[in-house]
Design a protein around this motif. Sequence first.
Motif, PDB file in Angstrom:
ATOM      1  N   VAL A   4      37.741  25.521  37.190  1.00  0.00           N
ATOM      2  CA  VAL A   4      36.360  25.988  36.997  1.00  0.00           C
ATOM      3  C   VAL A   4      35.580  25.963  38.310  1.00  0.00           C
ATOM      4  O   VAL A   4      35.518  24.930  38.989  1.00  0.00           O
ATOM      5  CB  VAL A   4      35.659  25.099  35.942  1.00  0.00           C
ATOM      6  CG1 VAL A   4      34.200  25.528  35.771  1.00  0.00           C
ATOM      7  CG2 VAL A   4      36.397  25.162  34.614  1.00  0.00           C
ATOM      8  N   ILE A  57      29.126  27.297  39.280  1.00  0.00           N
ATOM      9  CA  ILE A  57      28.132  28.294  39.701  1.00  0.00           C
ATOM     10  C   ILE A  57      26.849  28.277  38.873  1.00  0.00           C
ATOM     11  O   ILE A  57      25.834  28.795  39.309  1.00  0.00           O
ATOM     12  CB  ILE A  57      28.673  29.747  39.679  1.00  0.00           C
ATOM     13  CG1 ILE A  57      29.213  30.108  38.292  1.00  0.00           C
ATOM     14  CG2 ILE A  57      29.684  30.019  40.761  1.00  0.00           C
ATOM     15  CD1 ILE A  57      29.231  31.606  38.072  1.00  0.00           C
ATOM     16  N   VAL A  70      24.890  26.959  34.706  1.00  0.00           N
ATOM     17  CA  VAL A  70      24.539  25.898  33.742  1.00  0.00           C
ATOM     18  C   VAL A  70      25.794  25.252  33.138  1.00  0.00           C
ATOM     19  O   VAL A  70      25.985  24.038  33.208  1.00  0.00           O
ATOM     20  CB  VAL A  70      23.648  26.489  32.617  1.00  0.00           C
ATOM     21  CG1 VAL A  70      23.366  25.439  31.542  1.00  0.00           C
ATOM     22  CG2 VAL A  70      22.360  27.032  33.199  1.00  0.00           C
ATOM     23  N   GLY A 117      40.043  31.453  32.083  1.00  0.00           N
ATOM     24  CA  GLY A 117      41.464  31.781  31.981  1.00  0.00           C
ATOM     25  C   GLY A 117      42.296  30.509  31.946  1.00  0.00           C
ATOM     26  O   GLY A 117      41.971  29.534  32.622  1.00  0.00           O
ATOM     27  N   TYR A 141      39.486  32.162  43.754  1.00  0.00           N
ATOM     28  CA  TYR A 141      39.780  31.371  42.556  1.00  0.00           C
ATOM     29  C   TYR A 141      40.261  32.238  41.390  1.00  0.00           C
ATOM     30  O   TYR A 141      40.613  31.716  40.331  1.00  0.00           O
ATOM     31  CB  TYR A 141      38.587  30.487  42.158  1.00  0.00           C
ATOM     32  CG  TYR A 141      37.428  31.201  41.530  1.00  0.00           C
ATOM     33  CD1 TYR A 141      37.373  31.386  40.158  1.00  0.00           C
ATOM     34  CD2 TYR A 141      36.378  31.675  42.306  1.00  0.00           C
ATOM     35  CE1 TYR A 141      36.304  32.035  39.577  1.00  0.00           C
ATOM     36  CE2 TYR A 141      35.308  32.324  41.735  1.00  0.00           C
ATOM     37  CZ  TYR A 141      35.272  32.504  40.372  1.00  0.00           C
ATOM     38  OH  TYR A 141      34.219  33.159  39.800  1.00  0.00           O
ATOM     39  N   ARG A 149      30.803  39.343  31.241  1.00  0.00           N
ATOM     40  CA  ARG A 149      30.119  38.290  30.486  1.00  0.00           C
ATOM     41  C   ARG A 149      30.503  38.443  29.011  1.00  0.00           C
ATOM     42  O   ARG A 149      30.615  39.550  28.513  1.00  0.00           O
ATOM     43  CB  ARG A 149      28.611  38.411  30.662  1.00  0.00           C
ATOM     44  CG  ARG A 149      28.232  38.281  32.129  1.00  0.00           C
ATOM     45  CD  ARG A 149      26.993  37.494  32.334  1.00  0.00           C
ATOM     46  NE  ARG A 149      27.223  36.096  32.063  1.00  0.00           N
ATOM     47  CZ  ARG A 149      26.370  35.131  32.391  1.00  0.00           C
ATOM     48  NH1 ARG A 149      25.239  35.422  32.985  1.00  0.00           N
ATOM     49  NH2 ARG A 149      26.625  33.868  32.123  1.00  0.00           N
ATOM     50  N   THR A 170      29.059  25.600  33.939  1.00  0.00           N
ATOM     51  CA  THR A 170      30.077  25.114  34.885  1.00  0.00           C
ATOM     52  C   THR A 170      29.609  23.841  35.601  1.00  0.00           C
ATOM     53  O   THR A 170      30.418  22.981  35.932  1.00  0.00           O
ATOM     54  CB  THR A 170      30.471  26.215  35.887  1.00  0.00           C
ATOM     55  OG1 THR A 170      29.282  26.759  36.468  1.00  0.00           O
ATOM     56  CG2 THR A 170      31.242  27.325  35.213  1.00  0.00           C
ATOM     57  N   LEU A 204      40.302  41.665  34.082  1.00  0.00           N
ATOM     58  CA  LEU A 204      38.876  41.941  34.285  1.00  0.00           C
ATOM     59  C   LEU A 204      38.024  40.777  33.794  1.00  0.00           C
ATOM     60  O   LEU A 204      38.412  40.054  32.882  1.00  0.00           O
ATOM     61  CB  LEU A 204      38.466  43.207  33.528  1.00  0.00           C
ATOM     62  CG  LEU A 204      39.166  44.504  33.927  1.00  0.00           C
ATOM     63  CD1 LEU A 204      38.594  45.669  33.118  1.00  0.00           C
ATOM     64  CD2 LEU A 204      39.013  44.779  35.417  1.00  0.00           C
ATOM     65  N   GLU A 205      36.845  40.656  34.382  1.00  0.00           N
ATOM     66  CA  GLU A 205      35.889  39.627  33.930  1.00  0.00           C
ATOM     67  C   GLU A 205      34.582  40.299  33.572  1.00  0.00           C
ATOM     68  O   GLU A 205      34.026  41.033  34.381  1.00  0.00           O
ATOM     69  CB  GLU A 205      35.610  38.632  35.057  1.00  0.00           C
ATOM     70  CG  GLU A 205      36.484  37.425  34.999  1.00  0.00           C
ATOM     71  CD  GLU A 205      36.026  36.308  35.922  1.00  0.00           C
ATOM     72  OE1 GLU A 205      34.820  36.217  36.223  1.00  0.00           O
ATOM     73  OE2 GLU A 205      36.901  35.546  36.331  1.00  0.00           O
TER      74      GLU A 205
END
Length: 280
Positions: free
Chosen positions: A77, A80, A82, A62, A123, A243, A84, A240-241
Amino acid sequence: MNPYEPVPMRIARIVVETDDHTLKSFELVFERKADQERFFSLYQPGQFCQLSIFGKGEAPFGVASAAWEGDFVRFTVNKIGVFTRAIHAMNAGDPIGMRGPLGNCYPIDDWKGSNIVVIGGGYAFTTLYALVKHLLAPEIRSQYGDLTVIYGARNSGLFLYKPDTETWYERSDIAFCQAIDLPEEGWSHFVGYVPTVTKEIAPSAENAVAFVCGPSVMIRFTLPVLHELGFSIERIYTSLEKRMKCGIGKCGRCNVGPRYVCKDGPVFAFAQVRELPQDL
Ligand SMILES: Cc1cc2nc3c(=O)[nH]c(=O)nc-3n(C[C@H](O)[C@H](O)[C@H](O)COP(=O)(O)OP(=O)(O)OC[C@H]3O[C@@H](n4cnc5c(N)ncnc54)[C@H](O)[C@@H]3O)c2cc1C
Ligand code: FES
């Protein structure tokens, strides 16, 4: 323009946001003026971008800045996995790719004249921060009523954007309330979980709209509080998040029932979320 082609950006500034160093903000600047002009002609708070690092891949984040802040785009960011981890290892001056702005935005233009309540936890505050910054621009602030911001974190070391948000306490055009889960020495603001603190502050629902983002457990317990205060589900929005892959509604990676989070969202009113399958 090829929607899959990232535009070249450069990391101008990196800010370590949290005491545990898991969250960093990256301010990216454009290598080409035309890309910058296109971005700022489209961008609204609530939208996201796909960032790409050569050899590592792409991931959605975002936007955490308002257009008036300057010629940069901020992303915050959480480290968590690969991608990031790779961006956390980068330095100011490094190149990075960006596609966007993507998705819809917080529909604030529909709520001009209303009181605005912003509730964030952890976050997930990133795009809410962009929203608040946008609203605080003098020519925009006068178009809305009261602005109340309730922001919770597990402890004080996990709050984002501290030097800036500390100045919000001195302003008369924003009621800013920060809460931590457990008491801490020297902490003079709220203590308690976001739903409890929201109940305590009890923002009025009269002529008001709420924007709520955070961990799902926070949202689950904040919704009944807002309902009790008189906010209908048409007047509560969230982001919403899921993948994602393409980010433009083509690959089907992010769908929830008939909706694509990347294209129909990420911002939805709870009246819409209620219609979606419960595997969310
Ligand atoms: C619209 C949108 C906005 C976002 N905004 C931000 C933001 O502002 N800041 C931020 O830090 N992150 C944000 N995210 C989440 C971010 O995209 C993921 O954290 C990132 O893709 C992880 O990549 P990775 O390669 O580091 O993790 P991976 O190595 O792919 O995965 C590491 C772990 O994280 C889990 N995971 C990865 N991505 C997601 C996801 N999207 N949802 C749930 N679990 C996931 C994986 O299952 C795995 O357990 C956003 C996601 C979306 C869809
Ligand atoms: S990410 Fe491809 S359709 Fe949403």
